[in-house]
Design an enzyme around this catalytic site. Structure first.
Site, short mmCIF file in Angstrom:
data_model
loop_
_atom_site.label_atom_id
_atom_site.label_comp_id
_atom_site.label_asym_id
_atom_site.label_seq_id
_atom_site.Cartn_x
_atom_site.Cartn_y
_atom_site.Cartn_z
N SER A 190 0.81 -1.21 0.00
CA SER A 190 0.00 0.00 0.00
C SER A 190 0.86 1.27 0.00
O SER A 190 1.60 1.52 -0.93
CB SER A 190 -0.97 -0.05 1.19
OG SER A 190 -1.99 0.89 1.07
N ASP A 201 10.96 4.27 -9.70
CA ASP A 201 10.68 4.74 -11.05
C ASP A 201 11.44 6.01 -11.40
O ASP A 201 11.77 6.27 -12.56
CB ASP A 201 9.18 4.98 -11.23
CG ASP A 201 8.40 3.69 -11.45
OD1 ASP A 201 9.00 2.61 -11.34
OD2 ASP A 201 7.18 3.76 -11.70
N LYS A 215 -0.56 -4.15 -3.33
CA LYS A 215 -1.85 -3.55 -2.95
C LYS A 215 -1.93 -2.20 -3.66
O LYS A 215 -1.31 -1.24 -3.26
CB LYS A 215 -1.93 -3.36 -1.44
CG LYS A 215 -3.10 -2.51 -0.93
CD LYS A 215 -4.44 -3.21 -1.12
CE LYS A 215 -5.53 -2.52 -0.31
NZ LYS A 215 -5.81 -1.14 -0.71
#
Length: 266
Positions: A190, A201, A215
């Site tokens: 999460s 990224d 999640k």
């Protein structure tokens, strides 16, 4: 602290089982012997299969393979812990253990970074997210801002009709040059995945460990008349590189042969 039985629960998107991701030390669940990895089969006789979250009365009977009767009590959430160590190459590394994300996490991490730098500048920082099942989603975004330059994408919410709400870094007071390592495992989920994916990224951190939980949905729990609740999915998360992590998780950049939550980050 808050009142509860001291567990973090998530529905495994692969099996639809409700899994205990963490049991808070000193809480009723941990005291009864409930551990991370346990599958909750029933609560007060009602099946939990496919139930993302349930509003529980103060006195509940939980059925795993065995039955537990639990009472609500005051549960204290563990704060961020900090330490330093010297690597084999002689470099000074600061370590921050982040057990969950709450409204206090940003301030605790800022204080932790100050603490590990008290004896002089560190050469790198390792942030331990193993066993961190998330919590307060905005905290994952705000912590990412501490390490990203202005206008760096952090996460996007995409609702059912395709409308996108993006979250970007502002760069204010951010530490953008210090090498960062993120330690993750199968119970990193999460908000912790939002933070880790944003740094991965943007090539701001090296992610180390094993694949994370996966999640990637935003859900609201709506109360029903009988006192239970139903979780309604309203949006999904998309990382800066366009990844949907739900049911997939984050693949680390480095996967050592052993990197369990019980292992020291040092």
């Amino acid at each position: 602290g808050s009142a509860g039985i001291g567990v973090s629960l998530l529905e495994n998107p692969r099996t639809n089982n409700v899994v205990v991701m963490a049991a808070t030390k000193g809480g009723p669940a941990a005291a009864a012997g409930i551990q991370a990895g346990d599958v909750i089969q029933e609560v007060d006789g009602e099946s939990m299969k496919g139930a993302q979250q349930k509003l529980l009365p103060p006195n509940v009977e939980v059925n795993l393979e065995a039955k537990f009767k639990l009472l609500y009590s005051k549960v204290k959430v563990n704060p961020v812990e900090s330490a330093t160590f010297a690597s084999s190459s002689g470099k000074k590394v600061g370590v921050l253990k982040v057990p969950s994300f709450s409204q206090e996490t940003v301030a605790q991490i800022v204080e932790g970074l100050r603490s590990v730098s008290n004896d002089g500048m560190v050469d790198a920082v390792a942030i331990d997210l193993r066993g961190n099942v998330g919590g307060y989603m905005p905290a994952g975004v705000e912590v990412a801002k501490l390490f990203l330059p202005p206008r760096a994408h952090i996460i996007a919410e995409v609702n059912k009709v395709g409308a996108i709400k993006g979250y970007d870094a502002d760069g204010i007071g951010a530490e953008t040059t210090l090498p960062v390592y993120l330690l993750v495992d199968g119970r990193t989920a999460s908000a912790a995945e939002i933070f880790a994916a944003a740094l991965q990224d943007n090539r701001r951190a090296v992610v180390v460990g094993s694949k994370t939980f996966g999640k990637g949905r935003i859900q609201n729990v709506q109360a029903l008349e009988n006192g239970s609740g139903v979780a309604v999915t309203r949006a999904r998360y998309v990382t800066p590189n366009g990844r949907d992590l739900h049911g997939v998780g984050i693949k680390p950049d480095k996967e050592p042969s052993k990197c369990d939550v019980e292992d020291s980050a040092l």
